[in-house]
Design a protein around this motif. Structure first.
Motif, PDB file in Angstrom:
ATOM      1  N   UNK A  91       0.834  -1.199   0.000  1.00  0.00           N
ATOM      2  CA  UNK A  91       0.000   0.000   0.000  1.00  0.00           C
ATOM      3  C   UNK A  91       0.868   1.247   0.000  1.00  0.00           C
ATOM      4  N   UNK A  92       1.943   1.233   0.798  1.00  0.00           N
ATOM      5  CA  UNK A  92       2.856   2.373   0.853  1.00  0.00           C
ATOM      6  C   UNK A  92       3.500   2.626  -0.502  1.00  0.00           C
ATOM      7  N   UNK A  93       3.961   1.572  -1.163  1.00  0.00           N
ATOM      8  CA  UNK A  93       4.571   1.716  -2.488  1.00  0.00           C
ATOM      9  C   UNK A  93       3.566   2.256  -3.498  1.00  0.00           C
ATOM     10  N   UNK A  94       2.343   1.772  -3.407  1.00  0.00           N
ATOM     11  CA  UNK A  94       1.308   2.251  -4.331  1.00  0.00           C
ATOM     12  C   UNK A  94       1.048   3.736  -4.122  1.00  0.00           C
ATOM     13  N   UNK A  95       1.033   4.177  -2.867  1.00  0.00           N
ATOM     14  CA  UNK A  95       0.800   5.580  -2.561  1.00  0.00           C
ATOM     15  C   UNK A  95       1.964   6.457  -3.030  1.00  0.00           C
ATOM     16  N   UNK A  96       3.164   5.904  -3.005  1.00  0.00           N
ATOM     17  CA  UNK A  96       4.332   6.659  -3.457  1.00  0.00           C
ATOM     18  C   UNK A  96       4.368   6.796  -4.977  1.00  0.00           C
ATOM     19  N   UNK A  97       3.673   5.915  -5.671  1.00  0.00           N
ATOM     20  CA  UNK A  97       3.645   5.968  -7.125  1.00  0.00           C
ATOM     21  C   UNK A  97       5.034   5.739  -7.722  1.00  0.00           C
ATOM     22  N   UNK A  98       5.384   6.555  -8.711  1.00  0.00           N
ATOM     23  CA  UNK A  98       6.691   6.412  -9.367  1.00  0.00           C
ATOM     24  C   UNK A  98       7.831   6.687  -8.401  1.00  0.00           C
ATOM     25  N   UNK A  99       7.573   7.507  -7.391  1.00  0.00           N
ATOM     26  CA  UNK A  99       8.614   7.772  -6.394  1.00  0.00           C
ATOM     27  C   UNK A  99       9.031   6.486  -5.692  1.00  0.00           C
ATOM     28  N   UNK A 100       8.085   5.562  -5.566  1.00  0.00           N
ATOM     29  CA  UNK A 100       8.378   4.290  -4.921  1.00  0.00           C
ATOM     30  C   UNK A 100       9.307   3.401  -5.726  1.00  0.00           C
ATOM     31  N   UNK A 101       9.492   3.719  -7.022  1.00  0.00           N
ATOM     32  CA  UNK A 101      10.404   2.921  -7.847  1.00  0.00           C
ATOM     33  C   UNK A 101      11.838   3.012  -7.345  1.00  0.00           C
ATOM     34  N   UNK A 102      12.135   4.054  -6.575  1.00  0.00           N
ATOM     35  CA  UNK A 102      13.501   4.261  -6.077  1.00  0.00           C
ATOM     36  C   UNK A 102      13.764   3.454  -4.814  1.00  0.00           C
ATOM     37  N   UNK A 103      12.711   2.944  -4.179  1.00  0.00           N
ATOM     38  CA  UNK A 103      12.858   2.176  -2.941  1.00  0.00           C
ATOM     39  C   UNK A 103      12.823   0.690  -3.246  1.00  0.00           C
ATOM     40  N   UNK A 104      13.875  -0.029  -2.868  1.00  0.00           N
ATOM     41  CA  UNK A 104      13.899  -1.475  -3.070  1.00  0.00           C
ATOM     42  C   UNK A 104      13.448  -2.167  -1.791  1.00  0.00           C
ATOM     43  N   UNK A 105      12.316  -2.851  -1.851  1.00  0.00           N
ATOM     44  CA  UNK A 105      11.821  -3.619  -0.707  1.00  0.00           C
ATOM     45  C   UNK A 105      12.230  -5.071  -0.892  1.00  0.00           C
ATOM     46  N   UNK A 106      12.850  -5.647   0.128  1.00  0.00           N
ATOM     47  CA  UNK A 106      13.392  -7.007   0.049  1.00  0.00           C
ATOM     48  C   UNK A 106      12.824  -7.865   1.171  1.00  0.00           C
ATOM     49  N   UNK A 107      12.287  -9.010   0.803  1.00  0.00           N
ATOM     50  CA  UNK A 107      11.864 -10.024   1.772  1.00  0.00           C
ATOM     51  C   UNK A 107      12.925 -11.116   1.799  1.00  0.00           C
ATOM     52  N   UNK A 108      13.566 -11.316   2.941  1.00  0.00           N
ATOM     53  CA  UNK A 108      14.536 -12.398   3.101  1.00  0.00           C
ATOM     54  C   UNK A 108      13.846 -13.527   3.859  1.00  0.00           C
ATOM     55  N   UNK A 109      13.730 -14.687   3.239  1.00  0.00           N
ATOM     56  CA  UNK A 109      13.037 -15.808   3.863  1.00  0.00           C
ATOM     57  C   UNK A 109      13.889 -16.460   4.955  1.00  0.00           C
ATOM     58  N   UNK A 110      13.224 -16.736   6.067  1.00  0.00           N
ATOM     59  CA  UNK A 110      13.877 -17.477   7.145  1.00  0.00           C
ATOM     60  C   UNK A 110      13.514 -18.947   7.113  1.00  0.00           C
ATOM     61  N   UNK A 111      12.926 -19.391   6.001  1.00  0.00           N
ATOM     62  CA  UNK A 111      12.483 -20.776   5.859  1.00  0.00           C
ATOM     63  C   UNK A 111      12.942 -21.333   4.508  1.00  0.00           C
ATOM     64  N   UNK A 112      14.254 -21.416   4.292  1.00  0.00           N
ATOM     65  CA  UNK A 112      14.757 -21.865   2.987  1.00  0.00           C
ATOM     66  C   UNK A 112      14.366 -23.294   2.635  1.00  0.00           C
ATOM     67  N   UNK A 113      14.019 -24.092   3.638  1.00  0.00           N
ATOM     68  CA  UNK A 113      13.607 -25.477   3.376  1.00  0.00           C
ATOM     69  C   UNK A 113      12.358 -25.516   2.488  1.00  0.00           C
ATOM     70  N   UNK A 114      11.440 -24.606   2.713  1.00  0.00           N
ATOM     71  CA  UNK A 114      10.201 -24.577   1.943  1.00  0.00           C
ATOM     72  C   UNK A 114      10.163 -23.439   0.918  1.00  0.00           C
ATOM     73  N   UNK A 115      10.859 -22.365   1.211  1.00  0.00           N
ATOM     74  CA  UNK A 115      10.771 -21.189   0.346  1.00  0.00           C
ATOM     75  C   UNK A 115      11.818 -21.202  -0.761  1.00  0.00           C
ATOM     76  N   UNK A 116      11.537 -21.947  -1.795  1.00  0.00           N
ATOM     77  CA  UNK A 116      12.375 -21.936  -2.994  1.00  0.00           C
ATOM     78  C   UNK A 116      12.075 -20.648  -3.769  1.00  0.00           C
TER      79      UNK A 116
END
Length: 231
Positions: A91-116
């Motif tokens: 929702x935050x990225x959507x509200x930022x619009x094109x400005x949000x293109x400059x922000x890289x959001x990263x999800x790092x999985x803590x469950x590599x056994x299942x999260x391929x």
């Protein structure tokens, strides 16, 4: 109206409801409070890692230089904190619009056994397409969690399966990789938006800023000793 737009609108509603419920629970007598910044480590938060993204491409932490980064630690089987946080970030990225293109959001999985990479890719289809999922071997994920002073622990369930306790804050980094504080889901939406705008404008605070660091140790359970984190 596209399916993704509908999803973002739904996540906005979920985020508001979840925030109210969590905030109320946080104030209940006897509820354990998160460690404060004064009790958190002041050693560098963040460091080099070598993982793969949800498209199967090798990625390193240094490869994100030049853009502000928001890092979240979670897993795809997470029942509440992870989808709620990713929904709010969408929702935050959507509200930022094109400005949000400059922000890289990263999800790092803590469950590599299942999260391929394939599982992460399918999971992230429900969120903003600018969010990147990262995974790797157990050793590689351990190294990443340790570098970021993040916590994860596999917890068996009664059904014979398992869940994963993990750090729940969103870690913010400036364009040079300097730690600039955290986003916390207990904060008002405007506070989180202001933090991201400062980051995008280049005034995030760098590694000297410990704004909200204690909240980064919050987990899906009521309380986790920060000393029991990986690393």
């Amino acid at each position: 109206m596209t399916l993704r737009t509908v999803r973002l609108l739904l996540w906005g509603a979920v985020a508001v409801t979840a925030g109210a419920l969590v905030g109320a629970a946080w104030m209940l007598p006897g509820t354990a409070s998160a460690p404060t910044a004064a009790t958190a480590s002041i050693t560098p938060v963040g460091g080099e890692f070598a993982l793969v993204d949800d498209d199967g491409r090798p990625r390193t932490w240094s490869g994100f230089r030049g853009r502000p980064v928001a890092v979240f630690f979670g897993f795809t089987h997470c029942p509440d904190i992870c989808p709620t946080t990713l929904g709010e970030l969408s929702v935050l990225l959507a509200e930022l619009g094109e400005r949000g293109d400059d922000l890289q959001v990263v999800l790092v999985s803590g469950d590599p056994e299942r999260d391929t990479p394939e599982v992460l890719n399918a999971y992230l289809q429900s969120f903003d397409p600018r969010i990147v999922g990262m995974t790797g071997t157990e050793t590689e994920v351990d190294r990443a969690f340790s570098a970021f002073k993040a916590y994860r622990r596999k917890v068996p369930t009664e059904s014979g399966d398992y869940t994963v306790d993990h750090s729940a804050g969103v870690y913010l980094y400036d364009r040079d990789g300097g730690f600039a504080g955290t986003l916390d889901m207990h904060e008002d939406t405007e506070v989180r938006r202001a933090k991201v705008m400062r980051l995008l404008e280049g005034s995030g605070g760098g590694s000297a800023s410990l704004n909200g660091l204690g909240d980064a140790w919050s987990t899906e359970r009521d309380s986790i000793d920060p000393a029991r984190r990986t690393g």
